[in-house]
Enzyme design. Sequence first.
Site, PDB file in Angstrom:
ATOM      1  N   THR A  96      46.635  39.015  40.088  1.00  0.00           N
ATOM      2  CA  THR A  96      46.049  39.540  41.601  1.00  0.00           C
ATOM      3  C   THR A  96      44.630  38.799  41.414  1.00  0.00           C
ATOM      4  OG1 THR A  96      45.632  41.353  39.678  1.00  0.00           O
ATOM      5  CG2 THR A  96      47.414  41.396  41.604  1.00  0.00           C
ATOM      6  N   ASP A 112      45.917  32.192  35.263  1.00  0.00           N
ATOM      7  CA  ASP A 112      47.324  32.208  34.109  1.00  0.00           C
ATOM      8  C   ASP A 112      48.184  31.503  34.860  1.00  0.00           C
ATOM      9  OD1 ASP A 112      47.848  33.781  35.835  1.00  0.00           O
ATOM     10  OD2 ASP A 112      48.343  36.126  34.794  1.00  0.00           O
ATOM     11  N   CYS A 130      44.497  34.895  38.661  1.00  0.00           N
ATOM     12  CA  CYS A 130      45.599  35.398  37.916  1.00  0.00           C
ATOM     13  C   CYS A 130      46.554  35.708  39.488  1.00  0.00           C
ATOM     14  CB  CYS A 130      45.733  36.245  37.235  1.00  0.00           C
ATOM     15  SG  CYS A 130      44.696  37.990  37.267  1.00  0.00           S
ATOM     16  N   HIS A 169      17.756  43.543  43.709  1.00  0.00           N
ATOM     17  CA  HIS A 169      19.152  43.308  42.822  1.00  0.00           C
ATOM     18  C   HIS A 169      19.045  42.832  41.642  1.00  0.00           C
ATOM     19  CE1 HIS A 169      20.403  44.291  46.612  1.00  0.00           C
ATOM     20  NE2 HIS A 169      19.743  43.242  47.122  1.00  0.00           N
ATOM     21  N   HIS A 212      24.012  40.060  45.939  1.00  0.00           N
ATOM     22  CA  HIS A 212      23.126  41.044  45.626  1.00  0.00           C
ATOM     23  C   HIS A 212      23.935  41.424  43.844  1.00  0.00           C
ATOM     24  CE1 HIS A 212      22.724  43.922  49.839  1.00  0.00           C
ATOM     25  NE2 HIS A 212      22.446  42.460  49.662  1.00  0.00           N
TER      26      HIS A 212
HETATM   27  C1  RB5 Z   1      51.199  38.420  35.420  1.00  0.00           C
HETATM   28  O1  RB5 Z   1      52.785  38.361  36.160  1.00  0.00           O
HETATM   29  C2  RB5 Z   1      50.516  38.903  36.191  1.00  0.00           C
HETATM   30  O2  RB5 Z   1      50.761  40.057  35.304  1.00  0.00           O
HETATM   31  C3  RB5 Z   1      48.897  38.716  36.515  1.00  0.00           C
HETATM   32  O3  RB5 Z   1      48.267  37.178  36.906  1.00  0.00           O
HETATM   33  C4  RB5 Z   1      47.629  39.083  36.709  1.00  0.00           C
HETATM   34  O4  RB5 Z   1      48.400  39.725  38.045  1.00  0.00           O
HETATM   35  C5  RB5 Z   1      47.277  40.427  36.140  1.00  0.00           C
HETATM   36  O5  RB5 Z   1      46.451  41.021  36.701  1.00  0.00           O
END
Ligand code: RB5
Length: 146
Positions: free
Chosen positions: A71, A12, A69, A137, A102
Amino acid sequence: MTANKRIALSSDHAAIELRQAIADHIAALGWEPVDIGPTTPESTHYPIHGKAAAELVASGDCQLGIILCGTGQGIMIAANKVKGIRCGVCSDTFSARMIRQHNNANMLSIGERVVGAGLALDIVDAYLNAEFEGGRHATRADMIED
Ligand code: RB5
């Protein structure tokens, strides 16, 4: 899985810079990055991009996928909704190695807001250099598929 050395890449808006660094890195290693964007920084929705990359992997068009993204979590959850996809978020090289050895993970997810670029490239290396061990596995991976 088709061993075609093609790696689907998407993110993203929160991870465009790291995605491009990973594309350059894997190309230098002899893989073919199939980078489906986005390329502009406007806010977008990670489920769209996770699904698009996952479909390239599930169809066999790409051997593996790397998605990002902020996180790594949201886009990973979206990718795992596509049948045949096994994707994990990794913030360390041990996990990146183990999700292939695994879990036979065919996609790797990374959070640009979680790890620095240097560690992210090491995570990619650990993931790409590992091989699925099969055996017990494989039984477990088949159970997930069923
Ligand atoms: C975007 O702000 C953020 O929410 C997205 O990149 C991600 O971290 C969501 O899981």
